[in-house]
Scaffold this active site. Sequence first.
Site, PDB file in Angstrom:
ATOM      1  N   GLU A 200       0.823  -1.216   0.000  1.00  0.00           N
ATOM      2  CA  GLU A 200       0.000   0.000   0.000  1.00  0.00           C
ATOM      3  C   GLU A 200       0.855   1.263   0.000  1.00  0.00           C
ATOM      4  O   GLU A 200       1.769   1.409   0.812  1.00  0.00           O
ATOM      5  CB  GLU A 200      -0.934  -0.009   1.218  1.00  0.00           C
TER       6      GLU A 200
ATOM      7  N   THR B 294      -3.890   4.568  -1.843  1.00  0.00           N
ATOM      8  CA  THR B 294      -4.958   5.123  -0.997  1.00  0.00           C
ATOM      9  C   THR B 294      -5.615   6.357  -1.629  1.00  0.00           C
ATOM     10  O   THR B 294      -5.083   6.952  -2.569  1.00  0.00           O
ATOM     11  CB  THR B 294      -4.432   5.547   0.396  1.00  0.00           C
TER      12      THR B 294
ATOM     13  N   ALA C  45      -8.206  11.684   2.604  1.00  0.00           N
ATOM     14  CA  ALA C  45      -9.344  11.858   3.509  1.00  0.00           C
ATOM     15  C   ALA C  45     -10.420  12.712   2.844  1.00  0.00           C
ATOM     16  O   ALA C  45     -10.114  13.659   2.111  1.00  0.00           O
ATOM     17  CB  ALA C  45      -8.872  12.516   4.804  1.00  0.00           C
TER      18      ALA C  45
ATOM     19  N   HIS D   5      -7.949   2.526  -4.090  1.00  0.00           N
ATOM     20  CA  HIS D   5      -8.841   2.726  -2.938  1.00  0.00           C
ATOM     21  C   HIS D   5      -9.902   3.724  -3.391  1.00  0.00           C
ATOM     22  O   HIS D   5      -9.582   4.722  -4.046  1.00  0.00           O
ATOM     23  CB  HIS D   5      -8.075   3.290  -1.737  1.00  0.00           C
TER      24      HIS D   5
ATOM     25  N   ARG E 189     -15.913   3.467   3.013  1.00  0.00           N
ATOM     26  CA  ARG E 189     -16.664   4.678   3.335  1.00  0.00           C
ATOM     27  C   ARG E 189     -15.704   5.865   3.333  1.00  0.00           C
ATOM     28  O   ARG E 189     -15.975   6.904   2.785  1.00  0.00           O
ATOM     29  CB  ARG E 189     -17.319   4.556   4.719  1.00  0.00           C
TER      30      ARG E 189
ATOM     31  N   HIS F  54     -13.474  -1.497  14.532  1.00  0.00           N
ATOM     32  CA  HIS F  54     -13.457  -0.123  14.003  1.00  0.00           C
ATOM     33  C   HIS F  54     -13.764   0.842  15.159  1.00  0.00           C
ATOM     34  O   HIS F  54     -14.607   0.541  16.012  1.00  0.00           O
ATOM     35  CB  HIS F  54     -14.498   0.025  12.889  1.00  0.00           C
TER      36      HIS F  54
ATOM     37  N   GLN G  21      -7.027  -3.705   8.891  1.00  0.00           N
ATOM     38  CA  GLN G  21      -6.325  -2.565   9.484  1.00  0.00           C
ATOM     39  C   GLN G  21      -5.002  -3.089  10.017  1.00  0.00           C
ATOM     40  O   GLN G  21      -4.883  -4.279  10.361  1.00  0.00           O
ATOM     41  CB  GLN G  21      -7.180  -2.014  10.630  1.00  0.00           C
TER      42      GLN G  21
HETATM   43  C1  FAD Z   1      -6.886  -1.608   4.375  1.00  0.00           C
HETATM   44  C2  FAD Z   1      -7.462  -0.241   4.640  1.00  0.00           C
HETATM   45  C3  FAD Z   1      -7.294   0.770   3.702  1.00  0.00           C
HETATM   46  C4  FAD Z   1      -7.837   2.041   3.910  1.00  0.00           C
HETATM   47  N1  FAD Z   1      -7.660   3.006   2.951  1.00  0.00           N
HETATM   48  C5  FAD Z   1      -8.231   4.230   3.114  1.00  0.00           C
HETATM   49  C6  FAD Z   1      -8.134   5.235   2.095  1.00  0.00           C
HETATM   50  O1  FAD Z   1      -7.521   5.027   1.066  1.00  0.00           O
HETATM   51  N2  FAD Z   1      -8.752   6.422   2.303  1.00  0.00           N
HETATM   52  C7  FAD Z   1      -9.466   6.694   3.444  1.00  0.00           C
HETATM   53  O2  FAD Z   1     -10.034   7.794   3.568  1.00  0.00           O
HETATM   54  N3  FAD Z   1      -9.556   5.766   4.441  1.00  0.00           N
HETATM   55  C8  FAD Z   1      -8.966   4.550   4.292  1.00  0.00           C
HETATM   56  N4  FAD Z   1      -9.100   3.588   5.278  1.00  0.00           N
HETATM   57  C9  FAD Z   1      -9.775   3.952   6.529  1.00  0.00           C
HETATM   58  C10 FAD Z   1     -11.298   3.838   6.452  1.00  0.00           C
HETATM   59  O3  FAD Z   1     -11.807   4.699   5.468  1.00  0.00           O
HETATM   60  C11 FAD Z   1     -11.850   4.223   7.816  1.00  0.00           C
HETATM   61  O4  FAD Z   1     -11.549   3.236   8.768  1.00  0.00           O
HETATM   62  C12 FAD Z   1     -13.334   4.600   7.846  1.00  0.00           C
HETATM   63  O5  FAD Z   1     -13.599   5.205   9.094  1.00  0.00           O
HETATM   64  C13 FAD Z   1     -14.284   3.404   7.694  1.00  0.00           C
HETATM   65  O6  FAD Z   1     -14.289   2.924   6.410  1.00  0.00           O
HETATM   66  P1  FAD Z   1     -15.006   1.528   6.073  1.00  0.00           P
HETATM   67  O7  FAD Z   1     -14.954   1.361   4.608  1.00  0.00           O
HETATM   68  O8  FAD Z   1     -14.496   0.453   6.923  1.00  0.00           O
HETATM   69  O9  FAD Z   1     -16.513   1.917   6.515  1.00  0.00           O
HETATM   70  P2  FAD Z   1     -17.766   1.059   6.885  1.00  0.00           P
HETATM   71  O10 FAD Z   1     -17.640  -0.361   6.476  1.00  0.00           O
HETATM   72  O11 FAD Z   1     -18.938   1.814   6.368  1.00  0.00           O
HETATM   73  O12 FAD Z   1     -17.754   1.062   8.491  1.00  0.00           O
HETATM   74  C14 FAD Z   1     -17.706   2.291   9.211  1.00  0.00           C
HETATM   75  C15 FAD Z   1     -18.394   2.084  10.571  1.00  0.00           C
HETATM   76  O13 FAD Z   1     -19.805   1.882  10.374  1.00  0.00           O
HETATM   77  C16 FAD Z   1     -20.226   0.588  10.818  1.00  0.00           C
HETATM   78  N5  FAD Z   1     -21.087   0.064   9.736  1.00  0.00           N
HETATM   79  C17 FAD Z   1     -20.677  -0.459   8.551  1.00  0.00           C
HETATM   80  N6  FAD Z   1     -21.746  -0.779   7.789  1.00  0.00           N
HETATM   81  C18 FAD Z   1     -22.846  -0.452   8.510  1.00  0.00           C
HETATM   82  C19 FAD Z   1     -24.249  -0.518   8.253  1.00  0.00           C
HETATM   83  N7  FAD Z   1     -24.706  -0.992   7.088  1.00  0.00           N
HETATM   84  N8  FAD Z   1     -25.091  -0.069   9.213  1.00  0.00           N
HETATM   85  C20 FAD Z   1     -24.620   0.427  10.396  1.00  0.00           C
HETATM   86  N9  FAD Z   1     -23.313   0.516  10.694  1.00  0.00           N
HETATM   87  C21 FAD Z   1     -22.434   0.089   9.750  1.00  0.00           C
HETATM   88  C22 FAD Z   1     -18.955  -0.231  10.998  1.00  0.00           C
HETATM   89  O14 FAD Z   1     -19.103  -1.182  12.048  1.00  0.00           O
HETATM   90  C23 FAD Z   1     -17.918   0.844  11.331  1.00  0.00           C
HETATM   91  O15 FAD Z   1     -17.946   1.164  12.690  1.00  0.00           O
HETATM   92  C24 FAD Z   1      -8.559   2.311   5.106  1.00  0.00           C
HETATM   93  C25 FAD Z   1      -8.711   1.298   6.062  1.00  0.00           C
HETATM   94  C26 FAD Z   1      -8.181   0.037   5.839  1.00  0.00           C
HETATM   95  C27 FAD Z   1      -8.350  -1.040   6.873  1.00  0.00           C
END
Ligand code: FAD
Length: 288
Positions: A17, A48, A51, A77, A107, A152, A179
């Site tokens: 990454e 990536t 933000a 990403h 997200r 998370h 993560q």
């Molecule tokens: C490998 C990796 C790469 C990343 N790369 C980036 C990047 O390039 N750019 C960036 O900005 N961030 C990146 N992130 C960080 C990530 O965007 C953040 O952790 C963000 O806060 C959550 O994204 P997510 O896609 O996991 O969200 P989600 O899956 O939507 O989850 C977010 C929160 O909502 C909850 N949730 C999920 N789905 C639902 C639902 N349907 N109903 C109710 N609650 C729900 C989950 O439990 C979690 O607490 C990365 C993280 C990882 C692990």
Amino acid sequence: MHFNEIYGNGRFGISIEVFPPKPPAVDKSLFLAIERLMKYRPDCISCTCGAGGSTRGRTIELCGEIQKRFSVSATSHFTCIGSSKDQLLETLSFAKKSGIQNILALRGDPPQGDSSFRFTEGGFKHANELVALIREHFPELGIAVAAYPEKHVEAPDPKTDLENLKRKVDAGADVAYTQLFFENKYFFNFYERYQAAGIKAHLIPGIMPIIDFSRIQQITSMCGTRIPEKLAARFEAVKDDPKASLKVGVEHAVHQCQELIAQGVPGIHLYALNLSRACRQVLEAIGR
Ligand SMILES: Cc1cc2nc3c(=O)[nH]c(=O)nc-3n(C[C@H](O)[C@H](O)[C@H](O)COP(=O)(O)OP(=O)(O)OC[C@H]3O[C@@H](n4cnc5c(N)ncnc54)[C@H](O)[C@@H]3O)c2cc1C
């Protein structure tokens, strides 16, 4: 190369990454780092998105450029934060035209200065909705999602977080990248619950060789990853010696990778932070 050709059926995939440097002029040093890493035949470079979705277009362009220069698959990403569904579809079309085969659907983190996620009118609240959108309109794309062995930060408890991860995979994800974590016990425990929940995507552990301990403390304070006290003490003891610090970071990452590989993980996702030395040493040590 689609995710399905990278993982599974006994294959072991290495992904690395990186992030889009600012300003574009410094891409040169990123390309140099990737060139050095290519000796170890990574299966994909994953780039990536800033933000708040700030670099969505640039991330795609950079992935296209990486694919052309290095003949390696690049995963873009792709965050849904801050955009409407129509805007997301337009950017996904751009990704397809740019030759991107794999998307890490997220997200996304809120833009700098915002402490929490804000819903955009006509957009999505969660990554599972983005996964479903991609599956519906671009069924040929490989899709990865994010997974959190230590939960998370916003999730009320590990069980709910796992249910939400399952939602993303059920919507059509092929792979889940974790993560970063520094204690394998969290991954193994998570994997047990992942399997018990019947989640089918390949689960790939995310490992970050620590180079700069103070920077890692900053990152982990935001993402909720725990740093074991013993490891922190080892870094504290060498804090004025960058060479010794690199050695500690690489040793720890190698130990983590060796243990994970011995347990049969289908791949490793290395967080390189645009630097190649530590990752090269890790890849060398694991016999890549
Ligand atoms: C490998 C990796 C790469 C990343 N790369 C980036 C990047 O390039 N750019 C960036 O900005 N961030 C990146 N992130 C960080 C990530 O965007 C953040 O952790 C963000 O806060 C959550 O994204 P997510 O896609 O996991 O969200 P989600 O899956 O939507 O989850 C977010 C929160 O909502 C909850 N949730 C999920 N789905 C639902 C639902 N349907 N109903 C109710 N609650 C729900 C989950 O439990 C979690 O607490 C990365 C993280 C990882 C692990």
